[in-house]
Scaffold this motif. Sequence first.
Motif, mmCIF file in Angstrom:
data_model
loop_
_atom_site.group_PDB
_atom_site.id
_atom_site.type_symbol
_atom_site.label_atom_id
_atom_site.label_comp_id
_atom_site.label_asym_id
_atom_site.label_seq_id
_atom_site.Cartn_x
_atom_site.Cartn_y
_atom_site.Cartn_z
ATOM 1 N N ASP A 205 -2.394 12.301 -17.523
ATOM 2 C CA ASP A 205 -3.193 12.371 -18.156
ATOM 3 C C ASP A 205 -4.975 11.673 -17.292
ATOM 4 N N LEU A 206 -4.479 10.477 -16.862
ATOM 5 C CA LEU A 206 -5.339 9.912 -15.278
ATOM 6 C C LEU A 206 -5.594 11.506 -14.684
ATOM 7 N N GLY A 207 -5.248 12.659 -14.599
ATOM 8 C CA GLY A 207 -5.255 12.748 -13.201
ATOM 9 C C GLY A 207 -4.836 12.306 -11.794
ATOM 10 N N ILE A 208 -4.354 11.999 -11.462
ATOM 11 C CA ILE A 208 -3.102 11.559 -10.457
ATOM 12 C C ILE A 208 -2.246 12.070 -10.487
ATOM 13 N N ALA A 209 -2.155 12.150 -8.926
ATOM 14 C CA ALA A 209 -1.082 13.536 -8.324
ATOM 15 C C ALA A 209 0.179 12.190 -8.355
ATOM 16 N N PRO A 210 1.213 12.730 -8.452
ATOM 17 C CA PRO A 210 3.157 12.293 -8.960
ATOM 18 C C PRO A 210 3.171 10.993 -7.170
ATOM 19 N N SER A 211 2.821 12.507 -6.560
ATOM 20 C CA SER A 211 2.900 11.732 -4.750
ATOM 21 C C SER A 211 2.210 10.350 -4.423
ATOM 22 N N ARG A 212 1.191 10.182 -5.054
ATOM 23 C CA ARG A 212 -0.363 8.918 -4.568
ATOM 24 C C ARG A 212 0.794 7.972 -4.077
ATOM 25 N N ARG B 264 7.191 9.048 -19.054
ATOM 26 C CA ARG B 264 6.366 8.326 -19.692
ATOM 27 C C ARG B 264 5.299 8.021 -18.337
ATOM 28 N N ALA B 265 5.847 7.887 -16.937
ATOM 29 C CA ALA B 265 4.635 7.569 -16.010
ATOM 30 C C ALA B 265 4.334 8.733 -15.450
ATOM 31 N N ALA C 264 1.457 -1.395 0.026
ATOM 32 C CA ALA C 264 -0.406 0.104 0.127
ATOM 33 C C ALA C 264 1.021 1.040 -0.418
ATOM 34 N N ARG C 265 2.062 1.423 0.512
ATOM 35 C CA ARG C 265 2.812 2.151 0.815
ATOM 36 C C ARG C 265 3.959 3.068 -0.388
ATOM 37 N N LEU C 266 3.808 1.779 -2.193
ATOM 38 C CA LEU C 266 4.385 1.662 -3.118
ATOM 39 C C LEU C 266 3.750 3.353 -3.784
ATOM 40 N N LYS C 267 4.293 3.774 -3.934
ATOM 41 C CA LYS C 267 4.025 5.362 -4.992
ATOM 42 C C LYS C 267 4.095 4.195 -6.386
ATOM 43 N N VAL C 268 3.240 4.985 -6.823
ATOM 44 C CA VAL C 268 2.245 4.507 -8.394
ATOM 45 C C VAL C 268 3.158 4.991 -9.423
ATOM 46 N N THR C 269 4.319 5.984 -9.755
ATOM 47 C CA THR C 269 5.015 6.331 -10.612
ATOM 48 C C THR C 269 5.996 5.054 -9.965
ATOM 49 N N GLU C 270 6.483 4.329 -9.438
ATOM 50 C CA GLU C 270 7.598 3.393 -8.781
ATOM 51 C C GLU C 270 6.192 1.980 -9.261
#
Length: 104
Positions: free
Chosen positions: A78-85, A71-72, A53-59
């Motif tokens: 494009d999806l409206g998700i914050a990079p820090s999420r 690209r990430a 759950a603590r894995l960043k979406v960018t990773e």
Amino acid sequence: MALEPLTPQERREALGKAMEARGVRSRAKAALRSGELSVSELLARAHSDEALARLKVTEMLECLHGVGPVRALAILEDLGIAPSRRLRGLGVHQRQALVDFLAG
């Protein structure tokens, strides 16, 4: 307000727990990279696994073939998700949009 210092035993336990969590995330990223695990399966496992759950979406995205840091970030924008999420912080619609985007 300062935190109380940890005893040597508490510190060892915390370090062990942190190493285990890093190992879980590393194994999950390797499985994602090799194709043993899909993005939707990883998101489902992250719902019940605190370390994932603590894995960043960018990773997570950067583990996929053909997706680097640039690209990430573009996919997240494009999806409206914050990079820090982190995976834990994704809403139901964001999870579905991410799976749909990567599937198509």
